[in-house]
Design a protein around this motif. Sequence first.
Motif, PDB file in Angstrom:
ATOM      1  N   PRO A 228       0.798  -1.229   0.000  1.00 37.33           N
ATOM      2  CA  PRO A 228       0.000   0.000   0.000  1.00 37.33           C
ATOM      3  C   PRO A 228       0.832   1.283   0.000  1.00 37.33           C
ATOM      4  CG  PRO A 228      -0.925  -1.599   1.519  1.00 37.33           C
ATOM      5  CD  PRO A 228       0.385  -2.157   1.066  1.00 37.33           C
ATOM      6  N   ARG A 229       1.990   1.276   0.645  1.00 36.40           N
ATOM      7  CA  ARG A 229       2.799   2.484   0.741  1.00 36.40           C
ATOM      8  C   ARG A 229       3.491   2.859  -0.553  1.00 36.40           C
ATOM      9  NH1 ARG A 229       7.309   2.016   4.821  1.00 36.40           N
ATOM     10  NH2 ARG A 229       8.380   3.511   3.490  1.00 36.40           N
ATOM     11  N   LEU A 230       3.602   1.897  -1.486  1.00 35.81           N
ATOM     12  CA  LEU A 230       4.397   2.125  -2.681  1.00 35.81           C
ATOM     13  C   LEU A 230       3.882   3.304  -3.494  1.00 35.81           C
ATOM     14  CD1 LEU A 230       6.665   1.290  -4.594  1.00 35.81           C
ATOM     15  CD2 LEU A 230       5.078  -0.342  -5.647  1.00 35.81           C
ATOM     16  N   ALA A 231       2.578   3.387  -3.700  1.00 37.70           N
ATOM     17  CA  ALA A 231       2.018   4.462  -4.513  1.00 37.70           C
ATOM     18  C   ALA A 231       2.364   5.833  -3.927  1.00 37.70           C
ATOM     19  CB  ALA A 231       0.505   4.299  -4.623  1.00 37.70           C
ATOM     20  N   GLN A 232       2.234   5.998  -2.620  1.00 37.96           N
ATOM     21  CA  GLN A 232       2.533   7.287  -1.999  1.00 37.96           C
ATOM     22  C   GLN A 232       4.007   7.630  -2.107  1.00 37.96           C
ATOM     23  OE1 GLN A 232      -0.060   9.295  -0.556  1.00 37.96           O
ATOM     24  NE2 GLN A 232       1.608  10.733  -0.983  1.00 37.96           N
ATOM     25  N   GLU A 233       4.882   6.618  -1.934  1.00 40.93           N
ATOM     26  CA  GLU A 233       6.321   6.874  -2.047  1.00 40.93           C
ATOM     27  C   GLU A 233       6.688   7.319  -3.458  1.00 40.93           C
ATOM     28  OE1 GLU A 233       8.554   7.152   0.100  1.00 40.93           O
ATOM     29  OE2 GLU A 233       7.952   6.043   1.888  1.00 40.93           O
ATOM     30  N   LEU A 234       6.098   6.683  -4.457  1.00 44.60           N
ATOM     31  CA  LEU A 234       6.370   7.070  -5.839  1.00 44.60           C
ATOM     32  C   LEU A 234       5.861   8.472  -6.131  1.00 44.60           C
ATOM     33  CD1 LEU A 234       5.505   3.727  -7.699  1.00 44.60           C
ATOM     34  CD2 LEU A 234       7.784   4.660  -7.252  1.00 44.60           C
ATOM     35  N   ALA A 235       4.740   8.825  -5.525  1.00 40.05           N
ATOM     36  CA  ALA A 235       4.173  10.154  -5.743  1.00 40.05           C
ATOM     37  C   ALA A 235       5.005  11.245  -5.073  1.00 40.05           C
ATOM     38  CB  ALA A 235       2.735  10.198  -5.221  1.00 40.05           C
ATOM     39  N   ASP A 236       5.580  10.951  -3.909  1.00 51.32           N
ATOM     40  CA  ASP A 236       6.270  11.963  -3.107  1.00 51.32           C
ATOM     41  C   ASP A 236       7.770  12.071  -3.371  1.00 51.32           C
ATOM     42  OD1 ASP A 236       3.864  12.464  -1.937  1.00 51.32           O
ATOM     43  OD2 ASP A 236       4.332  11.563   0.007  1.00 51.32           O
ATOM     44  N   ALA A 237       8.355  11.105  -4.046  1.00 57.26           N
ATOM     45  CA  ALA A 237       9.810  11.056  -4.185  1.00 57.26           C
ATOM     46  C   ALA A 237      10.377  12.286  -4.886  1.00 57.26           C
ATOM     47  CB  ALA A 237      10.204   9.805  -4.964  1.00 57.26           C
ATOM     48  N   THR A 238      11.519  12.739  -4.396  1.00 59.93           N
ATOM     49  CA  THR A 238      12.274  13.769  -5.096  1.00 59.93           C
ATOM     50  C   THR A 238      12.872  13.183  -6.367  1.00 59.93           C
ATOM     51  OG1 THR A 238      12.913  14.641  -2.924  1.00 59.93           O
ATOM     52  CG2 THR A 238      14.122  15.472  -4.835  1.00 59.93           C
ATOM     53  N   VAL A 239      13.410  11.968  -6.244  1.00 58.76           N
ATOM     54  CA  VAL A 239      13.981  11.244  -7.371  1.00 58.76           C
ATOM     55  C   VAL A 239      13.534   9.791  -7.284  1.00 58.76           C
ATOM     56  CG1 VAL A 239      16.091  10.529  -8.569  1.00 58.76           C
ATOM     57  CG2 VAL A 239      16.038  12.732  -7.355  1.00 58.76           C
ATOM     58  N   ILE A 240      13.143   9.229  -8.417  1.00 61.54           N
ATOM     59  CA  ILE A 240      12.889   7.786  -8.495  1.00 61.54           C
ATOM     60  C   ILE A 240      13.980   7.193  -9.374  1.00 61.54           C
ATOM     61  CG2 ILE A 240      11.321   5.942  -9.188  1.00 61.54           C
ATOM     62  CD1 ILE A 240       9.010   7.926  -8.931  1.00 61.54           C
ATOM     63  N   ALA A 241      14.752   6.281  -8.810  1.00 61.91           N
ATOM     64  CA  ALA A 241      15.786   5.572  -9.554  1.00 61.91           C
ATOM     65  C   ALA A 241      15.215   4.206  -9.916  1.00 61.91           C
ATOM     66  CB  ALA A 241      17.056   5.432  -8.728  1.00 61.91           C
ATOM     67  N   ALA A 242      15.020   3.960 -11.204  1.00 57.08           N
ATOM     68  CA  ALA A 242      14.331   2.754 -11.653  1.00 57.08           C
ATOM     69  C   ALA A 242      15.226   1.898 -12.529  1.00 57.08           C
ATOM     70  CB  ALA A 242      13.064   3.122 -12.419  1.00 57.08           C
ATOM     71  N   GLU A 243      15.193   0.582 -12.289  1.00 58.31           N
ATOM     72  CA  GLU A 243      15.981  -0.338 -13.114  1.00 58.31           C
ATOM     73  C   GLU A 243      15.546  -0.259 -14.573  1.00 58.31           C
ATOM     74  OE1 GLU A 243      17.442  -5.011 -13.112  1.00 58.31           O
ATOM     75  OE2 GLU A 243      15.701  -4.437 -11.924  1.00 58.31           O
ATOM     76  N   ASP A 244      14.246  -0.100 -14.816  1.00 58.13           N
ATOM     77  CA  ASP A 244      13.714   0.039 -16.163  1.00 58.13           C
ATOM     78  C   ASP A 244      12.625   1.107 -16.106  1.00 58.13           C
ATOM     79  OD1 ASP A 244      12.234  -0.220 -18.564  1.00 58.13           O
ATOM     80  OD2 ASP A 244      12.809  -2.322 -18.771  1.00 58.13           O
ATOM     81  N   THR A 245      12.877   2.253 -16.697  1.00 63.43           N
ATOM     82  CA  THR A 245      11.922   3.365 -16.598  1.00 63.43           C
ATOM     83  C   THR A 245      10.614   3.045 -17.315  1.00 63.43           C
ATOM     84  OG1 THR A 245      12.952   4.426 -18.529  1.00 63.43           O
ATOM     85  CG2 THR A 245      13.745   5.088 -16.350  1.00 63.43           C
TER      86      THR A 245
END
Length: 284
Positions: free
Chosen positions: A28-45
Amino acid sequence: MSAKPGAADAGVLVLAATPIGRATDAPPRLAQELADATVIAAEDTRRLRRLCADLEVTPSGRVVSYFEGNETTRIPGLLDALTTGGRVVLVTDAGMPSVSDPGYRLVTAAIAAGVRVTSVPGPSAVLTALAVSGLPVDRFCFEGFLPRKAGERARRLAGLAGEERTMVFFEAPHRTPAALAALAEAFGGDRPAAVCRELTKTHEEVRRGRLADLVTWAQPGVRGGVPLVGAGAEPGSTADTDPASLRAAVAELEEAGRTRKEAIAETARRSGLPKRVVYDAVHR
């Protein structure tokens, strides 16, 4: 919920677990973290964009790629974001970052810089495969991907032949038949194991049985991501594995009427060692 940059808990590296199958398995927390992040570092954008669409999330921060090939060059910029109060969320294609995926180098660099590291716990292919395998779970170890080259793979498995804990491996679909054959050669065809295919997905399949039987089953080919789970060696089964003891065991069986080949095979089975290890001990 997660804090905006500049709050008391800003300057945080968040290792965020992502679904290994269905998007609805996302914590459940994942969506909020993705929304609030300053930077998202993703293995595959591209995968990140699909995940965000499934979760109905629009990231407000910057998205950068972070994969095995660019880890070293990305770390300074990510550290700069972290040490200046940013919230960096690291996601890989599936499961928990750092577990057989990019992340370890960034984590150690963040810790060295005094940055707080936390996680969004969630799906894990390692634990899911272990739980559904039907093999003992009280003690286990994770061995990741086996070496691609046959010789290196055989040496790795020879060193694990006496391991008494349940072992979890990852393998690519096209290499699964060869990996199972190598496991059977190293651990013996009677060793219990499980092949866990497409975990949590529509075509999930868990095959349980002896390694010899799983080798036969896999010959036509295997599709989908494949964790392999192997039972550990029986306690005490590798007590006498030095070359002199192996030679003595083979000689005893030969005196009892076994051929050299049969004696080597039987000694390998009893000791939990690959036949080639016993063969080398006898012929030195």
